[in-house]
Design a protein around this motif. Structure first.
Motif, mmCIF file in Angstrom:
data_model
loop_
_atom_site.group_PDB
_atom_site.id
_atom_site.type_symbol
_atom_site.label_atom_id
_atom_site.label_comp_id
_atom_site.label_asym_id
_atom_site.label_seq_id
_atom_site.Cartn_x
_atom_site.Cartn_y
_atom_site.Cartn_z
ATOM 1 N N ARG A 107 0.580 -1.159 -0.178
ATOM 2 C CA ARG A 107 -0.027 -0.176 0.010
ATOM 3 C C ARG A 107 0.712 1.256 -0.021
ATOM 4 O O ARG A 107 0.597 2.230 -0.724
ATOM 5 N N VAL A 110 2.097 1.660 -3.561
ATOM 6 C CA VAL A 110 0.968 2.131 -4.501
ATOM 7 C C VAL A 110 0.584 3.628 -4.221
ATOM 8 O O VAL A 110 0.533 4.557 -5.354
ATOM 9 N N ASP A 122 -3.521 -2.111 -8.312
ATOM 10 C CA ASP A 122 -4.707 -2.279 -7.639
ATOM 11 C C ASP A 122 -5.172 -3.569 -7.633
ATOM 12 O O ASP A 122 -5.729 -3.798 -6.486
#
Length: 281
Positions: free
Chosen positions: A76, A79, A259
């Motif tokens: 995460r 990302v 994602d």
């Protein structure tokens, strides 16, 4: 035989039979006790084995959960950083190497999942590692073009697209390139003087050359204003003239894949951790 002798013999026989019966009963009782003790031992052994397996299962699930959470956290973060590199707010040169350390963290966390398994979760984790590496490579190879293009967009941030003809010309150049044969496209990509090479490639090549020179002329304005350098202008032109998709579109696709694989990993991890069937691996 005298009556007294007969009585004595009978008495002794009765005593002997009584002793034999007692011994037999004792043997039967001993066998029963041994059987009961053996059954009790086996039951205790089964209980201990079951409790050990349950404890081990709990420890394994705890270790797996920690590994999954670790990979989830660093992915995460990767990302979020990847998303930041796609901002169109001017020059992002300081982000050229920003994904190196986050990628190392993803790879380290993946190694923990690789150790813990099981295979369905590991397969999803492997997709995360691959997608993260691909995104970093994409930015490393095309980031300079992306950052140069961002400078152009920043110049027209509050302007309508009609006031940004250079971008329209670059889009047309990319479209013409798609219509070229694979052989011609390879020759263009390998050429140091692409306009000259395109002029030798028939009608399609001449159309490509004309649009290339038009786009170069439109980008020259930004060079004169100091918004981009000549090197950046040529990098933008080469990429638009030889790649099917723009760098922003390529980064969008890479981001979408990141994602998607992250969602799949969460689903696989949750399914495994919530399963009630005992492990056999």
């Amino acid at each position: 035989m005298a009556p007294e002798l007969i009585t004595a013999i009978a008495t002794l026989a009765g005593v002997a039979l009584g002793i034999a019966g007692t011994l037999s009963a004792a043997r039967i009782q001993a066998k029963g006790s041994h059987a009961q003790a053996d059954a009790t031992y086996r039951a205790a052994q089964t209980t201990a084995t079951t409790q050990y397996a349950a404890t081990l299962e709990q420890q394994n699930r705890g270790a797996q959960r920690a590994a999954y959470v670790g990979l989830l956290a660093v992915t995460r973060d990767f990302v979020r950083r990847a998303e930041y590199t796609r901002s169109n707010e001017g020059d992002r040169d300081h982000l050229a190497h920003d994904l190196r350390e986050p990628l190392v963290q993803v790879e380290t966390a993946f190694a923990a999942v690789e150790l813990e398994g099981p295979e369905p979760v590991l397969a999803a984790a492997r997709e995360i590692a691959d997608a993260s590496f691909s995104f970093k490579q994409l930015l490393e190879h095309h980031g300079h073009v992306y950052r140069a293009t961002n400078k152009l967009w920043a110049r027209h941030f509050h302007s309508p697209l009609s006031e940004f003809p250079a971008i329209e010309s670059l889009d047309r150049l990319r479209s013409i390139n798609r219509d070229l044969s694979p052989r011609d496209r390879v020759h263009l990509l390998a050429s140091e003087d692409m306009p000259a090479r395109a002029g030798e490639m028939g009608e399609g090549g001449r159309r490509w050359r004309a649009e290339f020179l038009q786009a170069r002329s439109l980008l020259q304005v930004y060079v004169e204003e100091g918004i981009i350098t000549e090197v950046e202008r040529e990098a933008i032109l080469r990429h638009s003239g030889t790649w099917e998709h723009s760098v922003p579109d390529m980064l969008d696709a890479a981001q979408a894949k990141l994602d998607a694989v992250l969602v799949r990993f969460v689903q696989e991890a949750r399914t495994h951790l919530n399963a009630t069937v005992p492990r056999h691996d």
